[in-house]
Design an enzyme around this catalytic site. Structure first.
Site, PDB file in Angstrom:
ATOM      1  N   ALA A 104       0.864  -1.185   0.000  1.00  0.00           N
ATOM      2  CA  ALA A 104       0.000   0.000   0.000  1.00  0.00           C
ATOM      3  C   ALA A 104       0.900   1.235   0.000  1.00  0.00           C
ATOM      4  O   ALA A 104       2.038   1.177   0.485  1.00  0.00           O
ATOM      5  CB  ALA A 104      -0.886  -0.011   1.232  1.00  0.00           C
ATOM      6  N   GLY A 147       0.792  -5.054   0.915  1.00  0.00           N
ATOM      7  CA  GLY A 147      -0.355  -5.136   0.012  1.00  0.00           C
ATOM      8  C   GLY A 147      -0.031  -5.806  -1.310  1.00  0.00           C
ATOM      9  O   GLY A 147      -0.910  -6.379  -1.955  1.00  0.00           O
ATOM     10  N   GLU A 150      -0.446  -9.323  -0.666  1.00  0.00           N
ATOM     11  CA  GLU A 150      -1.881  -9.560  -0.471  1.00  0.00           C
ATOM     12  C   GLU A 150      -2.635  -9.581  -1.806  1.00  0.00           C
ATOM     13  O   GLU A 150      -3.496 -10.439  -2.024  1.00  0.00           O
ATOM     14  CB  GLU A 150      -2.462  -8.482   0.455  1.00  0.00           C
ATOM     15  CG  GLU A 150      -1.973  -8.648   1.891  1.00  0.00           C
ATOM     16  CD  GLU A 150      -2.274  -7.441   2.779  1.00  0.00           C
ATOM     17  OE1 GLU A 150      -2.178  -6.294   2.301  1.00  0.00           O
ATOM     18  OE2 GLU A 150      -2.621  -7.639   3.955  1.00  0.00           O
ATOM     19  N   GLU A 170       4.585  -4.920   7.383  1.00  0.00           N
ATOM     20  CA  GLU A 170       3.805  -3.861   8.042  1.00  0.00           C
ATOM     21  C   GLU A 170       4.247  -3.597   9.470  1.00  0.00           C
ATOM     22  O   GLU A 170       4.138  -2.477   9.972  1.00  0.00           O
ATOM     23  CB  GLU A 170       2.304  -4.217   8.019  1.00  0.00           C
ATOM     24  CG  GLU A 170       1.656  -4.137   6.644  1.00  0.00           C
ATOM     25  CD  GLU A 170       1.785  -5.419   5.833  1.00  0.00           C
ATOM     26  OE1 GLU A 170       2.589  -6.309   6.209  1.00  0.00           O
ATOM     27  OE2 GLU A 170       1.088  -5.526   4.806  1.00  0.00           O
TER      28      GLU A 170
HETATM   29  C1  LIG Z   1      -1.055  -1.664   5.019  1.00  0.00           C
HETATM   30  C2  LIG Z   1      -0.419  -2.737   4.217  1.00  0.00           C
HETATM   31  C3  LIG Z   1      -1.411  -3.441   3.337  1.00  0.00           C
HETATM   32  O1  LIG Z   1      -2.056  -4.402   4.084  1.00  0.00           O
HETATM   33  C4  LIG Z   1       0.798  -2.283   3.435  1.00  0.00           C
HETATM   34  O2  LIG Z   1       1.005  -2.679   2.333  1.00  0.00           O
HETATM   35  S1  LIG Z   1       1.873  -1.226   4.218  1.00  0.00           S
HETATM   36  C5  LIG Z   1       3.260  -1.174   3.098  1.00  0.00           C
HETATM   37  C6  LIG Z   1       4.094  -2.399   3.203  1.00  0.00           C
HETATM   38  N1  LIG Z   1       5.251  -2.299   2.357  1.00  0.00           N
HETATM   39  C7  LIG Z   1       6.437  -1.894   2.782  1.00  0.00           C
HETATM   40  O3  LIG Z   1       6.611  -1.592   3.924  1.00  0.00           O
HETATM   41  C8  LIG Z   1       7.563  -1.839   1.764  1.00  0.00           C
HETATM   42  C9  LIG Z   1       8.113  -0.439   1.658  1.00  0.00           C
HETATM   43  N2  LIG Z   1       9.215  -0.381   0.740  1.00  0.00           N
HETATM   44  C10 LIG Z   1      10.443  -0.810   1.054  1.00  0.00           C
HETATM   45  O4  LIG Z   1      10.694  -1.354   2.109  1.00  0.00           O
HETATM   46  C11 LIG Z   1      11.523  -0.598   0.047  1.00  0.00           C
HETATM   47  O5  LIG Z   1      11.108   0.402  -0.847  1.00  0.00           O
HETATM   48  C12 LIG Z   1      11.846  -1.866  -0.764  1.00  0.00           C
HETATM   49  C13 LIG Z   1      10.627  -2.481  -1.432  1.00  0.00           C
HETATM   50  C14 LIG Z   1      12.532  -2.894   0.144  1.00  0.00           C
HETATM   51  C15 LIG Z   1      12.852  -1.481  -1.905  1.00  0.00           C
HETATM   52  O6  LIG Z   1      13.940  -0.799  -1.369  1.00  0.00           O
HETATM   53  P1  LIG Z   1      14.948  -0.012  -2.329  1.00  0.00           P
HETATM   54  O7  LIG Z   1      16.014   0.546  -1.488  1.00  0.00           O
HETATM   55  O8  LIG Z   1      15.353  -0.928  -3.447  1.00  0.00           O
HETATM   56  O9  LIG Z   1      14.039   1.124  -3.018  1.00  0.00           O
HETATM   57  P2  LIG Z   1      13.501   2.454  -2.304  1.00  0.00           P
HETATM   58  O10 LIG Z   1      13.145   2.212  -0.898  1.00  0.00           O
HETATM   59  O11 LIG Z   1      14.441   3.567  -2.591  1.00  0.00           O
HETATM   60  O12 LIG Z   1      12.114   2.669  -3.111  1.00  0.00           O
HETATM   61  C16 LIG Z   1      12.066   3.270  -4.398  1.00  0.00           C
HETATM   62  C17 LIG Z   1      10.961   4.284  -4.393  1.00  0.00           C
HETATM   63  O13 LIG Z   1       9.731   3.612  -4.164  1.00  0.00           O
HETATM   64  C18 LIG Z   1       9.072   4.218  -3.042  1.00  0.00           C
HETATM   65  N3  LIG Z   1       8.277   3.190  -2.344  1.00  0.00           N
HETATM   66  C19 LIG Z   1       8.627   1.909  -2.118  1.00  0.00           C
HETATM   67  N4  LIG Z   1       7.656   1.279  -1.449  1.00  0.00           N
HETATM   68  C20 LIG Z   1       6.675   2.181  -1.250  1.00  0.00           C
HETATM   69  C21 LIG Z   1       5.393   2.104  -0.617  1.00  0.00           C
HETATM   70  N5  LIG Z   1       4.900   0.969  -0.092  1.00  0.00           N
HETATM   71  N6  LIG Z   1       4.658   3.233  -0.588  1.00  0.00           N
HETATM   72  C22 LIG Z   1       5.079   4.392  -1.135  1.00  0.00           C
HETATM   73  N7  LIG Z   1       6.282   4.499  -1.765  1.00  0.00           N
HETATM   74  C23 LIG Z   1       7.055   3.396  -1.832  1.00  0.00           C
HETATM   75  C24 LIG Z   1      10.197   4.761  -2.193  1.00  0.00           C
HETATM   76  O14 LIG Z   1       9.722   5.711  -1.294  1.00  0.00           O
HETATM   77  C25 LIG Z   1      11.108   5.312  -3.260  1.00  0.00           C
HETATM   78  O15 LIG Z   1      10.596   6.509  -3.771  1.00  0.00           O
HETATM   79  P3  LIG Z   1      11.311   7.906  -3.398  1.00  0.00           P
HETATM   80  O16 LIG Z   1      11.069   8.113  -1.924  1.00  0.00           O
HETATM   81  O17 LIG Z   1      12.750   7.750  -3.731  1.00  0.00           O
HETATM   82  O18 LIG Z   1      10.602   8.924  -4.234  1.00  0.00           O
END
Ligand SMILES: C[C@@H](CO)C(=O)SCCNC(=O)CCNC(=O)[C@H](O)C(C)(C)COP(=O)(O)OP(=O)(O)OC[C@H]1O[C@@H](n2cnc3c(N)ncnc32)[C@H](O)[C@@H]1OP(=O)(O)O
Length: 296
Positions: A104, A147, A150, A170
């Site tokens: 998400a 998500g 999911e 999460e």
């Molecule tokens: C509520 C539940 C649903 O039931 C959820 O889904 S909560 C979200 C759960 N997901 C996460 O916690 C994953 C978050 N992301 C990460 O941990 C990392 O991005 C990664 C997938 C492990 C990849 O890491 P990496 O270092 O390779 O890449 P970046 O972190 O620099 O990410 C690139 C770019 O994408 C943006 N981004 C990644 N994931 C999300 C996200 N879930 N939501 C919004 N944005 C996301 C990240 O911020 C970077 O963008 P930038 O800030 O550089 O503009």
């Protein structure tokens, strides 16, 4: 095509094996149909030799396909469109090489209050995929986190590229999965593994996911989408009434007791005798020719 003329049995083998002509069609099929919808976050096409596979690609690369409101709303629209399309027998949902979806959209959620998410029943709008009566195959490369994992689990079949990673991180955000990441994961990989994943945010590899039962097939990443399309073409070649009944029986049985599930399956089986396709399928077998299903 000669096999079709030779015998129904050979034809059935054609459908069930990875024949070279099926491979050819999956690899070289071009997007002959583009959605008339103006999508910002997804790419929507029809694929396959017979143009009978609905193909949806999550396309928000800079945010690793984070599932923002706009993306989920477009996904809903595209699924509904394919649901109504009589030519489409199966849908493939994929992301990019780097991420199926990283969950998400955290930046979108960040400022929400309890009252917002409670009153708006946040994430309930994600159910479109689960409501789709046609089979959906998730083709997962890269991250399928939160998500993203999911959404993959909402699909009927998950194929994974060999570099895919699944997880529910999460807990690191001070929250918990909200769209099936505890319950669906528990049913897929068992309580202990699911508990470990949600409590530690540890990710599992495609190989581990296949062993644990979350994924039905792991293929080299570069071949993943074509492999999923090939399977979708095969599913689309069958009667849509029968594939719909199969999906309903498996999904309902999954939620029911064994006794209830067996009864429900038997009744659907009986109901299939009301379809022209059931008659055609059995007649074609007896006449040693390929069936011509009319979805009636
Ligand atoms: C509520 C539940 C649903 O039931 C959820 O889904 S909560 C979200 C759960 N997901 C996460 O916690 C994953 C978050 N992301 C990460 O941990 C990392 O991005 C990664 C997938 C492990 C990849 O890491 P990496 O270092 O390779 O890449 P970046 O972190 O620099 O990410 C690139 C770019 O994408 C943006 N981004 C990644 N994931 C999300 C996200 N879930 N939501 C919004 N944005 C996301 C990240 O911020 C970077 O963008 P930038 O800030 O550089 O503009």
């Amino acid at each position: 095509m000669a096999c079709f003329r030779t015998s129904a049995r050979i034809c059935r083998q054609f459908l069930f094996n990875n024949s070279s002509s099926t491979k050819f069609s999956a690899v070289f099929s071009s997007p002959r149909w583009m959605s008339s919808g103006n999508y910002e976050y997804i790419i929507v096409e029809k694929k396959g030799e017979k143009n009978n596979v609905g193909f949806i690609q999550l396309n928000r690369p800079k945010a690793l396909n984070a599932l923002c409101k706009g993306l989920m709303s477009e996904l809903d629209q595209a699924v509904q469109k394919f649901e109504k399309d009589d030519d489409v027998g199966c849908i493939v949902l994929t992301g990019s090489d780097r991420a199926f979806a990283a969950g998400a959209d955290i930046k979108e959620m960040q400022t929400k209050e309890f009252s917002d998410v409670w009153r708006g029943n946040f994430l309930s709008e994600w159910d479109a995929l689960s409501r789709c009566s046609k089979p959906v195959i998730a083709a997962v490369n890269g991250f399928a986190l939160g998500g993203g994992c999911e959404v993959a689990m909402m699909c009927d079949i998950i194929y994974a590229g060999d570099k895919a990673q699944f997880g529910q991180p999460e807990i690191t955000l001070g929250t918990i999965p909200g769209a099936g990441g505890t319950q669906r994961l528990c049913k897929a990989v068992g309580k202990s593994k699911a508990m470990e994943m949600v409590l530690t945010a540890n990710r599992i590899s495609a190989e581990e996911a296949e062993k644990a039962g979350l994924v039905s097939k792991v293929v080299p990443a570069a071949e993943l989408v074509n492999e999923a399309i090939k399977t979708a073409e095969k599913i689309s070649s069958f009667s849509k009434i029968a594939t719909g009944m199969c999906k309903e029986a498996v999904n309902a049985g999954y939620e029911m007791s064994l006794k209830e599930g067996l009864h429900f399956e038997k009744r659907l089986f009986h109901a299939s005798f009301a379809s022209n396709d059931r008659r055609e399928g059995m007649t074609a077998f007896s006449e040693k020719r390929p069936p011509k299903f009319t979805d009636s």
